[in-house]
Design an enzyme around this catalytic site. Sequence first.
Site, short mmCIF file in Angstrom:
data_model
loop_
_atom_site.label_atom_id
_atom_site.label_comp_id
_atom_site.label_asym_id
_atom_site.label_seq_id
_atom_site.Cartn_x
_atom_site.Cartn_y
_atom_site.Cartn_z
N CYS A 259 0.85 -1.19 0.00
CA CYS A 259 0.00 0.00 0.00
C CYS A 259 0.88 1.23 0.00
O CYS A 259 1.82 1.34 0.80
CB CYS A 259 -0.92 0.00 1.22
SG CYS A 259 -1.94 1.49 1.36
N CYS A 378 -0.35 4.49 -5.83
CA CYS A 378 -1.15 3.38 -5.30
C CYS A 378 -0.66 2.06 -5.90
O CYS A 378 -0.37 1.96 -7.10
CB CYS A 378 -2.62 3.60 -5.64
SG CYS A 378 -3.70 2.26 -5.07
#
Length: 555
Positions: A259, A378
């Site tokens: 992440c 991301c």
Amino acid sequence: TRLGSPRHSGTSGTSRASDVCCCCIGRSSAAFRAMMLPGMMMQQSHYGSMTPSVNGNSSSPSRLDMLELELNQLTAQQGGGYPQPSFDKMGMTGMGTSMGGFGTTHQFGSPPAGGVSVDHHHQVYAMYLDAMERLQELHLQHSQLMNSHLELMAAHSEVLGYAGDLEVTGASGEKAAKKKAPKKHPCLGVIRLDYNYPVAEGDTDCAASFGYDVIYRVVPGLTFEMAQAGKVTEAVERRFAEAIKFLEGKGVNGITGDCGFMMAFQVIARKIATRPIFMSSMVQCSIIAAAFDENDRILILTANDKSLEPQADILFNHCGIRVDDDRFLIRGCENLPGFDAVAKGQAVPIHIVQPAIVKMVEDIRKRERNIAGILLECTELPPYADALRASTDLPVWDAITACDFYVSGYKDNPRFGINDWQAEWDQQQDEYKFGANLLESEKKHVQMHDLTPEQLKQAQVAKAKAKAAAKLKKLAKKQAPSLGVIRLDYNYPPAAGDIDAPGSYGYDVIYRVVPGLSFEMAQSGMMTYQVQQRFGEAIKWLESKGVSGITGDCG
């Protein structure tokens, strides 16, 4: 050493007096004789045959002791006397020696009544000289044996050295590297959120996204919301450290997170890890910015721009990477059609999100004319990197390129350098299930377990639609990327691996010399006006050739 023919007493159990070794002869010092002779009692049944008794116990005296006794007898016969030892000092008071065979018993100190012939004395003395001569011969043989041993050891070392040369020398006679067991191919470790979802190819949590082995480890309790906030509890921080140490114990060459918001934990991770650790693709910001003019800007796409802004402060304050509005433009994808599946933990419909991202970037470029590159923050955005490269003709970096950059530092270069030192990748990824590599005691802290049947169905539908969309829409074939190289006005034969050797690269290279740009000028960091003009012309010429990037041939 046998000193002569033994004389037996006929008494059973009595050893031969002639069984004397060299060391026994060496022990016949005055002190030894003074200690041993006073306490020895001998019974002589007939001449030349003795049954010794020391303190009443049968034992076999040495030939030298017998010789000493006979010499003293001879001396006593000639009137020299025999010195009386101190029995009190020896602790042997009252001990005597019975001298049978002469018909009388004598104490040490008194000359024996019997006599020894001179011939017999000469015979015993000759035996003594013969023993000493034999001892010298043995010493000489021992010295010769030791010299031969040293020569043998030297020859052995020479043979070992020759064998080593044979091992490292090729058939042509040239030295070659010793063959060792190849090192294993580099692998990557990935710290996973406590967040299970259907992964797509290109996602960090999809092992097929990498060209090397990947090992995953979930941190129980580290949720997506916690990563967005950039704060963890003490228990989660401890499990985070355990996950890093677990991956290092598996021999990974680098560690990343699944992440982009894990950039908030970069400072903690660096204090724990001993291998390169890069918790987010944002670590590429500095190297990307260094490659462009200060007026050029880099577009950063993230899952949520509001949540990413605090990460910029961490990059600057702890990593020295400034992500400011002058160089970087941050835009979120949270409002794109279908992208809300990321926050919901559902399968992302790639066939819907991909065209939406391409259109969003095209709209941004219409407003911002100086966008020079794109960074996908991301970890669920890499599946769209190729579509952006094809549609914008701009360089695109993401979480996968960050991992490739760090892992490539450990990989063998197949184009030059030594070979066969590293094993090739077997092209097989180990199957991973969410929560694997955890102990049973750790699994009870996991909040998100296996996918629900609905999530699995969504993942299958999304994957099928993505493949169908890829078949229906074929992008125009683009020219393969190429590199431009600015060369000094300095000619030399480049070796394999040199930047001026085209074979050093896995893609096309175009060179352009700058006339007048000498090595000395590069060292000084100063160019004349004419050379500076030619330098600019060389850059424009390479760009006109369609190169994807430009570098120089001198550091």
